[in-house]
Design a protein around this motif. Structure first.
Motif, PDB file in Angstrom:
ATOM      1  N   GLY A 119      13.641   6.883  -0.924  1.00  0.00           N
ATOM      2  CA  GLY A 119      14.236   8.209  -1.147  1.00  0.00           C
ATOM      3  C   GLY A 119      14.321   9.005   0.071  1.00  0.00           C
ATOM      4  O   GLY A 119      14.041   8.656   1.304  1.00  0.00           O
ATOM      5  N   HIS A 120      14.689  10.330  -0.036  1.00  0.00           N
ATOM      6  CA  HIS A 120      14.756  11.218   1.054  1.00  0.00           C
ATOM      7  C   HIS A 120      13.579  11.191   1.867  1.00  0.00           C
ATOM      8  O   HIS A 120      12.447  11.299   1.106  1.00  0.00           O
ATOM      9  N   TYR A 121      13.644  11.304   3.128  1.00  0.00           N
ATOM     10  CA  TYR A 121      12.554  11.484   3.978  1.00  0.00           C
ATOM     11  C   TYR A 121      12.724  12.482   5.134  1.00  0.00           C
ATOM     12  O   TYR A 121      13.730  12.568   5.702  1.00  0.00           O
ATOM     13  N   ASN A 122      11.849  13.569   5.084  1.00  0.00           N
ATOM     14  CA  ASN A 122      11.819  14.789   5.945  1.00  0.00           C
ATOM     15  C   ASN A 122      13.055  15.309   5.994  1.00  0.00           C
ATOM     16  O   ASN A 122      14.106  15.499   6.942  1.00  0.00           O
ATOM     17  N   ALA A 123      13.740  15.465   4.818  1.00  0.00           N
ATOM     18  CA  ALA A 123      14.918  16.069   4.567  1.00  0.00           C
ATOM     19  C   ALA A 123      14.957  17.275   3.704  1.00  0.00           C
ATOM     20  O   ALA A 123      15.205  17.138   2.404  1.00  0.00           O
ATOM     21  N   ASN A 179       7.925  10.137  -2.083  1.00  0.00           N
ATOM     22  CA  ASN A 179       7.793  11.522  -2.135  1.00  0.00           C
ATOM     23  C   ASN A 179       7.675  12.316  -0.779  1.00  0.00           C
ATOM     24  O   ASN A 179       6.876  13.039  -0.487  1.00  0.00           O
ATOM     25  N   GLY A 180       8.574  11.856   0.148  1.00  0.00           N
ATOM     26  CA  GLY A 180       8.587  12.046   1.496  1.00  0.00           C
ATOM     27  C   GLY A 180       9.516  13.210   2.057  1.00  0.00           C
ATOM     28  O   GLY A 180       9.696  13.350   3.241  1.00  0.00           O
ATOM     29  N   ALA A 181      10.220  13.719   1.119  1.00  0.00           N
ATOM     30  CA  ALA A 181      11.180  14.576   1.390  1.00  0.00           C
ATOM     31  C   ALA A 181      10.558  15.883   2.353  1.00  0.00           C
ATOM     32  O   ALA A 181      11.308  16.436   3.253  1.00  0.00           O
ATOM     33  N   THR A 182       9.264  16.229   2.028  1.00  0.00           N
ATOM     34  CA  THR A 182       8.842  17.304   2.620  1.00  0.00           C
ATOM     35  C   THR A 182       7.580  16.988   3.547  1.00  0.00           C
ATOM     36  O   THR A 182       6.656  16.101   2.768  1.00  0.00           O
ATOM     37  N   LEU A 183       7.428  17.184   4.717  1.00  0.00           N
ATOM     38  CA  LEU A 183       6.401  16.450   5.483  1.00  0.00           C
ATOM     39  C   LEU A 183       5.357  17.804   6.036  1.00  0.00           C
ATOM     40  O   LEU A 183       5.655  18.844   5.815  1.00  0.00           O
ATOM     41  N   PRO A 184       4.197  17.503   6.350  1.00  0.00           N
ATOM     42  CA  PRO A 184       3.162  18.376   6.830  1.00  0.00           C
ATOM     43  C   PRO A 184       3.905  19.287   7.833  1.00  0.00           C
ATOM     44  O   PRO A 184       4.681  18.876   8.610  1.00  0.00           O
ATOM     45  N   ALA A 185       3.268  20.534   7.901  1.00  0.00           N
ATOM     46  CA  ALA A 185       3.665  21.576   8.912  1.00  0.00           C
ATOM     47  C   ALA A 185       4.069  21.413  10.195  1.00  0.00           C
ATOM     48  O   ALA A 185       4.970  21.559  10.755  1.00  0.00           O
ATOM     49  N   ASN A 186       3.112  20.260  10.897  1.00  0.00           N
ATOM     50  CA  ASN A 186       3.249  20.055  12.215  1.00  0.00           C
ATOM     51  C   ASN A 186       3.679  18.546  12.154  1.00  0.00           C
ATOM     52  O   ASN A 186       3.439  18.001  13.344  1.00  0.00           O
ATOM     53  N   ASP A 202      23.161   8.386  -2.319  1.00  0.00           N
ATOM     54  CA  ASP A 202      23.168   8.925  -1.056  1.00  0.00           C
ATOM     55  C   ASP A 202      21.723   9.346  -0.566  1.00  0.00           C
ATOM     56  O   ASP A 202      21.024   9.886  -1.579  1.00  0.00           O
ATOM     57  N   THR A 203      21.436   9.086   0.708  1.00  0.00           N
ATOM     58  CA  THR A 203      20.030   9.359   1.058  1.00  0.00           C
ATOM     59  C   THR A 203      19.860   9.669   2.561  1.00  0.00           C
ATOM     60  O   THR A 203      20.686   9.469   3.214  1.00  0.00           O
ATOM     61  N   THR A 204      19.124  10.757   2.759  1.00  0.00           N
ATOM     62  CA  THR A 204      18.824  11.188   4.088  1.00  0.00           C
ATOM     63  C   THR A 204      17.411  11.009   4.618  1.00  0.00           C
ATOM     64  O   THR A 204      16.630  11.108   3.959  1.00  0.00           O
ATOM     65  N   VAL A 205      17.426  10.302   6.021  1.00  0.00           N
ATOM     66  CA  VAL A 205      16.117  10.005   6.331  1.00  0.00           C
ATOM     67  C   VAL A 205      16.174  10.601   7.816  1.00  0.00           C
ATOM     68  O   VAL A 205      17.199  10.299   8.790  1.00  0.00           O
ATOM     69  N   ASN A 206      15.188  11.547   8.107  1.00  0.00           N
ATOM     70  CA  ASN A 206      15.256  12.311   9.472  1.00  0.00           C
ATOM     71  C   ASN A 206      13.617  11.740  10.085  1.00  0.00           C
ATOM     72  O   ASN A 206      12.902  12.484   9.931  1.00  0.00           O
ATOM     73  N   ALA A 207      14.005  10.785  10.966  1.00  0.00           N
ATOM     74  CA  ALA A 207      12.701  10.328  11.609  1.00  0.00           C
ATOM     75  C   ALA A 207      12.957   9.352  12.868  1.00  0.00           C
ATOM     76  O   ALA A 207      13.891   8.722  12.585  1.00  0.00           O
ATOM     77  N   ALA A 208      12.212   9.146  13.874  1.00  0.00           N
ATOM     78  CA  ALA A 208      12.374   8.297  14.780  1.00  0.00           C
ATOM     79  C   ALA A 208      12.015   6.765  14.265  1.00  0.00           C
ATOM     80  O   ALA A 208      11.045   6.717  13.426  1.00  0.00           O
ATOM     81  N   PHE A 209      12.653   5.825  14.289  1.00  0.00           N
ATOM     82  CA  PHE A 209      11.992   4.636  14.042  1.00  0.00           C
ATOM     83  C   PHE A 209      11.641   3.679  15.155  1.00  0.00           C
ATOM     84  O   PHE A 209      12.295   3.578  16.291  1.00  0.00           O
ATOM     85  N   LEU A 210      10.492   3.065  15.152  1.00  0.00           N
ATOM     86  CA  LEU A 210      10.060   2.153  16.246  1.00  0.00           C
ATOM     87  C   LEU A 210       9.722   0.840  15.551  1.00  0.00           C
ATOM     88  O   LEU A 210       8.746   1.211  14.711  1.00  0.00           O
ATOM     89  N   ALA A 211      10.304  -0.264  15.571  1.00  0.00           N
ATOM     90  CA  ALA A 211      10.028  -1.516  14.702  1.00  0.00           C
ATOM     91  C   ALA A 211      10.616  -2.717  15.469  1.00  0.00           C
ATOM     92  O   ALA A 211      11.206  -2.677  16.610  1.00  0.00           O
ATOM     93  N   GLY A 212      10.196  -3.651  14.971  1.00  0.00           N
ATOM     94  CA  GLY A 212      10.766  -5.264  15.392  1.00  0.00           C
ATOM     95  C   GLY A 212      11.903  -5.583  14.717  1.00  0.00           C
ATOM     96  O   GLY A 212      12.555  -4.800  13.859  1.00  0.00           O
ATOM     97  N   VAL A 265       0.944  -1.095  -0.036  1.00  0.00           N
ATOM     98  CA  VAL A 265      -0.110   0.099   0.025  1.00  0.00           C
ATOM     99  C   VAL A 265       1.065   1.135   0.131  1.00  0.00           C
ATOM    100  O   VAL A 265       1.652   1.619   1.108  1.00  0.00           O
ATOM    101  N   GLU A 266       0.950   2.119  -0.969  1.00  0.00           N
ATOM    102  CA  GLU A 266       1.937   3.207  -1.177  1.00  0.00           C
ATOM    103  C   GLU A 266       1.363   4.186  -1.155  1.00  0.00           C
ATOM    104  O   GLU A 266       0.199   4.667  -1.566  1.00  0.00           O
ATOM    105  N   LEU A 267       1.861   5.258  -0.175  1.00  0.00           N
ATOM    106  CA  LEU A 267       1.187   6.577   0.174  1.00  0.00           C
ATOM    107  C   LEU A 267       2.271   7.629  -0.281  1.00  0.00           C
ATOM    108  O   LEU A 267       3.508   7.604  -0.008  1.00  0.00           O
ATOM    109  N   ASP A 268       1.725   8.551  -1.290  1.00  0.00           N
ATOM    110  CA  ASP A 268       2.657   9.562  -1.539  1.00  0.00           C
ATOM    111  C   ASP A 268       2.208  10.656  -0.629  1.00  0.00           C
ATOM    112  O   ASP A 268       1.516  11.196  -0.365  1.00  0.00           O
ATOM    113  N   VAL A 269       3.637  10.934   0.026  1.00  0.00           N
ATOM    114  CA  VAL A 269       3.472  11.780   1.137  1.00  0.00           C
ATOM    115  C   VAL A 269       3.077  13.192   0.909  1.00  0.00           C
ATOM    116  O   VAL A 269       2.448  13.929   1.539  1.00  0.00           O
ATOM    117  N   ALA A 270       3.663  13.685  -0.156  1.00  0.00           N
ATOM    118  CA  ALA A 270       3.319  14.992  -0.679  1.00  0.00           C
ATOM    119  C   ALA A 270       2.226  15.207  -0.941  1.00  0.00           C
ATOM    120  O   ALA A 270       1.611  16.317  -0.535  1.00  0.00           O
TER     121      ALA A 270
END
Length: 571
Positions: free
Chosen positions: A417-421, A396-403, A467-477, A347-352
């Protein structure tokens, strides 16, 4: 010269007098010594009796504290506050041990039969103490004080003990690394970890020969800290160097997520699962589930598709048709995961596109929330053959919602790809322009911006990363280490499917492992076939030490932190 003759008996009389005098002195000395010895023995006995009474008073406080810890870890602060009158009656009893018949316990002078248990400070956001200094949490101090009196003496011996304990709720993303399972860090290249590290079980550190693993901040573990590999780990690495620049404390209390049971990682996985029939959303477990607390819920079942506001949100009454989200959701994206040896049905979500929709004034969920949507729960619960892996993918998650945005799923999660970057700070530790973000899943796999689904089934030479940048907390198994199979350790907690040789993954966030993976369960494959590791430019995101910059729906752990311990006069 003439001398007078001695009269008979004179010399003998003088000697006798000396004997009498010396004998008297000796008797006086002996009497004084015996008196001093008797007095000293009496003081010693009195001191021993006092120490025994101190231990009795301490035992009374410890009995109450153990019950408070049990109740707090399983039911939360409401249960503790409700039971304060009960705790005050929990004195040691003769039924527990006949020796307690010799002691009387008081909450205050003239109030026998109980001990003092009270909340000493109000609940507030505060800096934590002891092993968790440097972290903040929602906390209150509780005071336990017991007066004990030894009744076996003509003049009873009395002593009092007071303990202060801090009950705290700590946002879990304040930790750089937090494991509810055995925590293994065995890097093959120099690795420096900034931020707090905690393990609810054992911690194993075994970098390769010639490699240094450095912890810049405090490390705590409820188990033991080992400077060698896990006993079930079959790999031979030699012995590198592990450096602790902060404190390293073993045997601390566990930090428990308020779902499942303390010490049961399998039960804690309920945090990402849909609730069972009959569970109240307002119950302790119900409130901890992302299914109930997320702003928006997307569920795919064989019987139909669900789009609605989270049960515990102001938008709970909203139910939308699937067509409302098809602009940013695709349901049958397909590629190969060579670690799992399966075809991924994502299930693919286009974050933008989601960000635009989530902020729209015409969005009924946003209207009832009174703000843009900042948390999303997605679950593909449709039946699938054993060769197919139901999953969620973010693009397409390089830019996230404002909050900010938290995405939670019980499925494996892939980030492409880049996420929150923000473009200006990719490849750096600069997170001043990022948004609060968290990714929560069964397992998390990072796909570089160079990933191509069409090449996913081909050999590694066709899957070269960028080269890829990801800025997010990860919680997983994870798939834990077992006899003959290494988990991959913290260094391989984010999964990879590409040849990252010579490429860098820049990561700023927090790595949290609370449970074993249940869906993506193939073991760590090693390198050279499924993937080659990136250069790891990994850092703890210091934004997470600011409560206002934590990701939406950041889970918390419960901590019981011992504070001041003192004796006091009980007479």
């Amino acid at each position: 010269m003439k001398t007078a003759p001695l009269r008979p008996g004179t010399r003998h009389g003088s000697a006798l007098l000396q004997v009498v005098l010396f004998g008297g002195v000796a008797v006086a000395i002996l009497t004084a010594a015996m008196s001093w010895t008797a007095h000293t023995a009496q003081l010693t006995r009195r001191n021993l009796d006092y120490q025994k009474t101190v231990y009795a008073a301490e035992a009374a406080t410890e009995k109450v504290l153990s019950e408070i810890i049990h109740d707090y870890n399983r039911q939360g602060v409401a249960a503790v506050v409700a039971k304060l009158p009960v705790y005050r009656t929990r004195i040691p009893t003769e039924e527990e041990n006949p020796e307690w018949a010799a002691y009387e316990f008081e909450a205050a002078p003239g109030e026998p039969g109980g001990i003092l248990v009270e909340q000493a400070t109000p609940w507030s956001l505060t800096n934590l103490q002891s092993q968790y200094r440097g972290l903040s949490g929602y906390a209150a101090t509780f005071r336990i004080a017991a007066r004990a009196r030894d009744l076996t003496h003509t003049h009873p011996v009395a002593a009092g003990v007071q303990q202060d304990v801090q009950l705290a709720v700590i946002p879990i993303f304040q930790f750089a690394i937090f494991y509810n399972l055995d925590l293994e860090i065995n890097p093959g290249a120099p690795m420096t970890i900034g931020g707090r590290v905690h393990g609810n079980r054992d911690i194993y550190c075994n970098p390769n020969s010639g490699v240094t693993l450095t912890f810049l901040d405090d490390v705590t573990t409820a188990g033991s800290l080992h400077l060698h590999k896990h006993p079930d780990d079959p790999l031979s690495r030699g012995n590198g160097t592990t450096v602790f620049q902060g404190r390293a404390d073993s045997g601390v209390m566990t930090l428990n997520v308020p779902i499942g049971g303390p010490g049961d990682p399998d039960a804690v996985r309920a945090i990402v699962e849909p609730p069972p029939p009959g569970e109240l959303p307002t119950s302790e477990s119900g409130r901890a589930r992302f299914y109930n607390s997320a702003d928006l819920r997307l569920i795919l079942r064989d019987t139909g598709l669900e789009v609605r506001g989270g049960t515990l949100t102001a938008a709970a009454s909203v139910s939308l048709p699937w067509t409302a989200v098809t602009n940013f959701v695709r349901t049958n994206v397909s590629f190969t995961d060579q670690r799992e040896g399966k075809t991924v049905r994502a299930v693919e979500l286009d974050v933008a596109k989601f960000s635009t929709w989530a902020s729209s004034a015409t969005n009924p969920v946003r209207a009832l929330l009174g703000r843009p949507i900042n948390s999303l729960y997605v679950a593909d619960l449709r039946a699938a053959p054993s060769s197919v892996l139901p999953a969620v993918r973010l693009v397409n998650g390089a830019t996230l919602p404002a909050n900010g945005l938290t995405v939670a799923t019980p499925n494996p999660l892939y980030v492409l790809g880049h996420y929150n970057a923000p473009a200006a700070h990719r490849g750096t530790t600069n997170t001043t322009q990022t948004k609060p973000a968290a990714l929560i899943a069964d397992a998390i796999t990072i796909l570089s911006g160079n990933w191509d689904d069409a090449d996913s089934h081909r050999s590694l030479s066709y899957r070269s990363a960028s080269d890829t940048t990801v800025n997010a907390a990860f919680l997983a198994g994870i798939v834990p280490t077992a006899p003959g199979a290494y988990s991959g350790g913290v260094e391989n907690f984010p999964r990879f499917l590409e040849n990252w040789s010579g490429r860098t993954l820049t990561y700023n966030g927090s790595m949290i492992v609370l449970y074993p993976s249940r869906v993506a369960t193939n073991r760590w494959p090693g390198t050279g076939s499924v993937y080659n590791p990136p250069r790891r430019n990994w850092h703890f995101d210091l934004n997470f030490l600011n409560p206002d910059k934590l990701p939406p729906l950041c889970p918390s752990v419960r901590a019981v932190i011992r504070g001041r311990w003192q004796t006091f006069a009980a007479n």
